[in-house]
Write a protein that holds these residues in place. Structure first.
Motif, PDB file in Angstrom:
ATOM      1  N   ILE A 176      -7.856  18.313  -0.773  1.00 43.49           N
ATOM      2  CA  ILE A 176      -7.873  16.930  -0.280  1.00 43.49           C
ATOM      3  C   ILE A 176      -6.462  16.583   0.169  1.00 43.49           C
ATOM      4  O   ILE A 176      -5.540  16.493  -0.642  1.00 43.49           O
ATOM      5  CB  ILE A 176      -8.356  15.945  -1.366  1.00 43.49           C
ATOM      6  CG1 ILE A 176      -9.729  16.372  -1.896  1.00 43.49           C
ATOM      7  CG2 ILE A 176      -8.429  14.529  -0.784  1.00 43.49           C
ATOM      8  CD1 ILE A 176     -10.289  15.458  -2.973  1.00 43.49           C
ATOM      9  N   ASP A 177      -6.311  16.415   1.453  1.00 47.13           N
ATOM     10  CA  ASP A 177      -5.023  16.072   2.051  1.00 47.13           C
ATOM     11  C   ASP A 177      -4.866  14.553   2.000  1.00 47.13           C
ATOM     12  O   ASP A 177      -5.508  13.827   2.741  1.00 47.13           O
ATOM     13  CB  ASP A 177      -5.001  16.580   3.498  1.00 47.13           C
ATOM     14  CG  ASP A 177      -3.655  16.360   4.179  1.00 47.13           C
ATOM     15  OD1 ASP A 177      -2.840  15.577   3.655  1.00 47.13           O
ATOM     16  OD2 ASP A 177      -3.437  16.955   5.252  1.00 47.13           O
ATOM     17  N   GLU A 178      -3.987  14.095   1.119  1.00 45.92           N
ATOM     18  CA  GLU A 178      -3.792  12.660   0.900  1.00 45.92           C
ATOM     19  C   GLU A 178      -2.460  12.168   1.487  1.00 45.92           C
ATOM     20  O   GLU A 178      -1.749  11.376   0.877  1.00 45.92           O
ATOM     21  CB  GLU A 178      -3.841  12.342  -0.592  1.00 45.92           C
ATOM     22  CG  GLU A 178      -5.219  12.531  -1.210  1.00 45.92           C
ATOM     23  CD  GLU A 178      -5.299  12.039  -2.649  1.00 45.92           C
ATOM     24  OE1 GLU A 178      -6.422  11.807  -3.133  1.00 45.92           O
ATOM     25  OE2 GLU A 178      -4.230  11.903  -3.305  1.00 45.92           O
ATOM     26  N   ALA A 179      -2.158  12.614   2.687  1.00 56.69           N
ATOM     27  CA  ALA A 179      -0.900  12.206   3.320  1.00 56.69           C
ATOM     28  C   ALA A 179      -0.783  10.688   3.442  1.00 56.69           C
ATOM     29  O   ALA A 179       0.320  10.137   3.407  1.00 56.69           O
ATOM     30  CB  ALA A 179      -0.774  12.858   4.697  1.00 56.69           C
ATOM     31  N   TYR A 180      -1.930   9.998   3.569  1.00 55.70           N
ATOM     32  CA  TYR A 180      -1.923   8.551   3.806  1.00 55.70           C
ATOM     33  C   TYR A 180      -2.471   7.748   2.628  1.00 55.70           C
ATOM     34  O   TYR A 180      -2.790   6.580   2.766  1.00 55.70           O
ATOM     35  CB  TYR A 180      -2.739   8.242   5.072  1.00 55.70           C
ATOM     36  CG  TYR A 180      -2.209   8.949   6.297  1.00 55.70           C
ATOM     37  CD1 TYR A 180      -1.143   8.430   7.025  1.00 55.70           C
ATOM     38  CD2 TYR A 180      -2.750  10.160   6.711  1.00 55.70           C
ATOM     39  CE1 TYR A 180      -0.637   9.089   8.138  1.00 55.70           C
ATOM     40  CE2 TYR A 180      -2.256  10.835   7.817  1.00 55.70           C
ATOM     41  CZ  TYR A 180      -1.199  10.291   8.529  1.00 55.70           C
ATOM     42  OH  TYR A 180      -0.690  10.953   9.624  1.00 55.70           O
ATOM     43  N   ILE A 181      -2.564   8.364   1.467  1.00 54.50           N
ATOM     44  CA  ILE A 181      -3.225   7.728   0.332  1.00 54.50           C
ATOM     45  C   ILE A 181      -2.539   6.444  -0.110  1.00 54.50           C
ATOM     46  O   ILE A 181      -3.183   5.520  -0.635  1.00 54.50           O
ATOM     47  CB  ILE A 181      -3.323   8.709  -0.863  1.00 54.50           C
ATOM     48  CG1 ILE A 181      -4.269   8.178  -1.949  1.00 54.50           C
ATOM     49  CG2 ILE A 181      -1.941   9.010  -1.427  1.00 54.50           C
ATOM     50  CD1 ILE A 181      -5.701   8.011  -1.496  1.00 54.50           C
ATOM     51  N   VAL A 200      -7.585  20.841  -5.169  1.00 59.44           N
ATOM     52  CA  VAL A 200      -6.169  20.837  -4.832  1.00 59.44           C
ATOM     53  C   VAL A 200      -5.897  19.561  -4.039  1.00 59.44           C
ATOM     54  O   VAL A 200      -6.647  19.231  -3.115  1.00 59.44           O
ATOM     55  CB  VAL A 200      -5.770  22.063  -3.984  1.00 59.44           C
ATOM     56  CG1 VAL A 200      -4.312  21.954  -3.536  1.00 59.44           C
ATOM     57  CG2 VAL A 200      -5.992  23.358  -4.761  1.00 59.44           C
ATOM     58  N   VAL A 201      -4.854  18.838  -4.416  1.00 58.92           N
ATOM     59  CA  VAL A 201      -4.482  17.608  -3.706  1.00 58.92           C
ATOM     60  C   VAL A 201      -3.096  17.808  -3.107  1.00 58.92           C
ATOM     61  O   VAL A 201      -2.179  18.270  -3.784  1.00 58.92           O
ATOM     62  CB  VAL A 201      -4.460  16.391  -4.665  1.00 58.92           C
ATOM     63  CG1 VAL A 201      -3.975  15.139  -3.918  1.00 58.92           C
ATOM     64  CG2 VAL A 201      -5.850  16.157  -5.255  1.00 58.92           C
ATOM     65  N   THR A 202      -2.951  17.473  -1.829  1.00 59.55           N
ATOM     66  CA  THR A 202      -1.637  17.526  -1.203  1.00 59.55           C
ATOM     67  C   THR A 202      -1.212  16.122  -0.789  1.00 59.55           C
ATOM     68  O   THR A 202      -2.026  15.315  -0.357  1.00 59.55           O
ATOM     69  CB  THR A 202      -1.620  18.448   0.035  1.00 59.55           C
ATOM     70  OG1 THR A 202      -2.509  17.943   1.037  1.00 59.55           O
ATOM     71  CG2 THR A 202      -2.028  19.860  -0.340  1.00 59.55           C
ATOM     72  N   GLN A 203       0.067  15.842  -0.963  1.00 61.90           N
ATOM     73  CA  GLN A 203       0.655  14.576  -0.544  1.00 61.90           C
ATOM     74  C   GLN A 203       2.009  14.871   0.109  1.00 61.90           C
ATOM     75  O   GLN A 203       2.440  16.021   0.175  1.00 61.90           O
ATOM     76  CB  GLN A 203       0.808  13.615  -1.729  1.00 61.90           C
ATOM     77  CG  GLN A 203      -0.511  13.171  -2.337  1.00 61.90           C
ATOM     78  CD  GLN A 203      -0.338  12.143  -3.448  1.00 61.90           C
ATOM     79  OE1 GLN A 203       0.765  11.689  -3.743  1.00 61.90           O
ATOM     80  NE2 GLN A 203      -1.438  11.771  -4.088  1.00 61.90           N
ATOM     81  N   MET A 218       4.011  17.913  -1.216  1.00 61.98           N
ATOM     82  CA  MET A 218       3.688  18.090  -2.634  1.00 61.98           C
ATOM     83  C   MET A 218       2.267  18.627  -2.783  1.00 61.98           C
ATOM     84  O   MET A 218       1.347  18.173  -2.100  1.00 61.98           O
ATOM     85  CB  MET A 218       3.805  16.754  -3.374  1.00 61.98           C
ATOM     86  CG  MET A 218       5.185  16.136  -3.315  1.00 61.98           C
ATOM     87  SD  MET A 218       5.247  14.446  -4.024  1.00 61.98           S
ATOM     88  CE  MET A 218       4.439  13.498  -2.717  1.00 61.98           C
ATOM     89  N   CYS A 219       2.127  19.593  -3.661  1.00 61.36           N
ATOM     90  CA  CYS A 219       0.816  20.167  -3.962  1.00 61.36           C
ATOM     91  C   CYS A 219       0.544  19.975  -5.443  1.00 61.36           C
ATOM     92  O   CYS A 219       1.385  20.286  -6.295  1.00 61.36           O
ATOM     93  CB  CYS A 219       0.800  21.650  -3.607  1.00 61.36           C
ATOM     94  SG  CYS A 219      -0.737  22.502  -4.025  1.00 61.36           S
ATOM     95  N   PHE A 220      -0.629  19.448  -5.760  1.00 59.01           N
ATOM     96  CA  PHE A 220      -1.039  19.214  -7.142  1.00 59.01           C
ATOM     97  C   PHE A 220      -2.335  19.986  -7.398  1.00 59.01           C
ATOM     98  O   PHE A 220      -3.312  19.828  -6.675  1.00 59.01           O
ATOM     99  CB  PHE A 220      -1.264  17.729  -7.390  1.00 59.01           C
ATOM    100  CG  PHE A 220      -0.078  16.861  -7.036  1.00 59.01           C
ATOM    101  CD1 PHE A 220       0.909  16.591  -7.971  1.00 59.01           C
ATOM    102  CD2 PHE A 220       0.039  16.315  -5.771  1.00 59.01           C
ATOM    103  CE1 PHE A 220       1.999  15.802  -7.651  1.00 59.01           C
ATOM    104  CE2 PHE A 220       1.127  15.515  -5.434  1.00 59.01           C
ATOM    105  CZ  PHE A 220       2.111  15.253  -6.377  1.00 59.01           C
ATOM    106  N   ALA A 221      -2.325  20.809  -8.423  1.00 64.18           N
ATOM    107  CA  ALA A 221      -3.506  21.629  -8.724  1.00 64.18           C
ATOM    108  C   ALA A 221      -3.412  22.115 -10.167  1.00 64.18           C
ATOM    109  O   ALA A 221      -2.466  21.774 -10.899  1.00 64.18           O
ATOM    110  CB  ALA A 221      -3.583  22.813  -7.757  1.00 64.18           C
TER     111      ALA A 221
END
Length: 345
Positions: A176-181, A200-203, A218-221
């Motif tokens: 889940i690419d959360e560049a705009y979260i 996997v979440v990327t920001q 940033m990668c969160f997993a």
């Protein structure tokens, strides 16, 4: 689902490069470093940076409420995405799934790594994932599903129930690419990492944090995924200047939150003003720091704005985006000038 079964065999067998700064783990106080062939004359950047970015990760961990062992940092999110493809996808065999219209680098990075791309368009008008079609399109070689939420270029967030369905039913990694979260009403999926081992979440620091120039993703997993990513990342992928600037910015969260609030106000005002422009056919709702609009002739309006000194993004060539333009939310003055120019075209 076994994450180990999804990782490429060559990656699992890989013995990572051990840098000088990886091998020495003790305190650096009052020591003479003759291990890394550095220039010994101090100038602030003559030494290699921390390859694991310990101090920066500790700060991110505090802000995001995610343990450091669940964090990997990249030279922009693009490096993180590239590492994920290299970790899970066997060249000339495996595939990724993307949901057009979406961020174009997913496909580019797949092509660079000789990985096939399967495309399942978002639903017409609502731009939501067609979950059953995605599962049907996947095969045993489908290793990664990329979800951009809020989505670029449409600006909408994906429904939580749909994402959860995909996490439970896709037999691979869901990124889940959360560049705009930070501009969205919906919560980040960071709080769900412990519930879904394939999540996997990327920001990024490029959008809400105002640090696009330093290139930090940033990668969160799970700790299992992060440990493997650390095996294949370049040893010093985050330079010292980037680490220092990132920590400086992250220590100013009051300013960051103030700017986010300002951009949200400006987004609302911009959407309202766009609805009064004659040649704009539709203004799409947005959970991001941009607004997508459908116009009568995207190519014509794009060129007219360029001639007026305003650069936007023409998305008319993207699936489901015929005659659509993407407008970034700027400052109050920039948005005012945009509207004034649009009304004179």
């Amino acid at each position: 689902m076994s994450i180990q079964d999804l990782i490429r065999p060559s990656i699992k067998a890989l013995k990572p490069y051990s840098s000088a700064r990886d091998e020495f783990k003790g305190s650096k106080d009052n020591l003479i470093f003759l291990d890394a062939n550095e220039n010994p004359f101090e100038n602030g950047v003559n030494r290699y940076p921390d390859p694991q970015q310990g101090e920066l990760k500790a700060l991110i961990s505090k802000i995001k409420n995610v343990p450091t062992e669940n964090i990997l940092l990249g030279n922009g999110s693009d490096e993180v995405l590239d590492l994920l493809i290299r970790m899970f996808c066997e060249p000339n065999k495996d595939n990724i799934i993307i949901l057009p219209p979406t961020y174009g680098m997913y496909e580019v990075l797949a092509n660079v790594n000789a990985v096939e791309t399967f495309k399942v368009n978002l639903s017409y008008e609502t731009f939501q994932p067609q979950d059953s079609n995605i599962i049907e399109a996947a095969n045993i070689n489908s290793k990664i599903l990329f979800l951009c939420s809020p989505n670029n270029p449409t600006g909408n967030s994906f429904e939580a129930s749909t994402i959860e369905f995909l996490l439970k039913n896709f037999k691979g990694i869901v990124v889940i690419d959360e560049a705009y979260i930070d501009f969205a009403i919906e919560d980040s999926w960071l709080g769900k990492l412990q519930h879904f081992p394939n999540l996997v979440v990327t920001q990024t620091l490029s959008k809400a944090y105002g640090m696009a120039g330093i290139r930090l993703g940033m990668c969160f997993a799970s700790a299992e995924i992060i440990a493997t990513l650390n095996k294949i990342k370049p040893p010093y992928n985050i330079n010292q200047l980037t680490q220092d600037k990132a920590m400086e910015g992250l220590r100013k969260m009051t300013l960051v939150n103030s700017q986010i609030a300002c951009l949200l106000d400006e987004r609302g005002a911009l959407i309202k003003a766009l609805e009064d422009v004659d040649f704009i056919v539709k203004v799409y709702p947005s959970d991001a720091n941009f607004v997508m609009v459908k116009v009568d002739d995207a190519n014509k309006r794009y060129e007219q704005l360029i001639d007026s000194g305003i650069v936007i993004r023409n998305r008319t060539t993207q699936p489901l985006c015929d005659n659509c333009l993407r407008l970034t939310v700027g400052t109050e003055e920039e948005n005012k000038r945009l509207i004034e120019n649009l009304k004179t075209l």
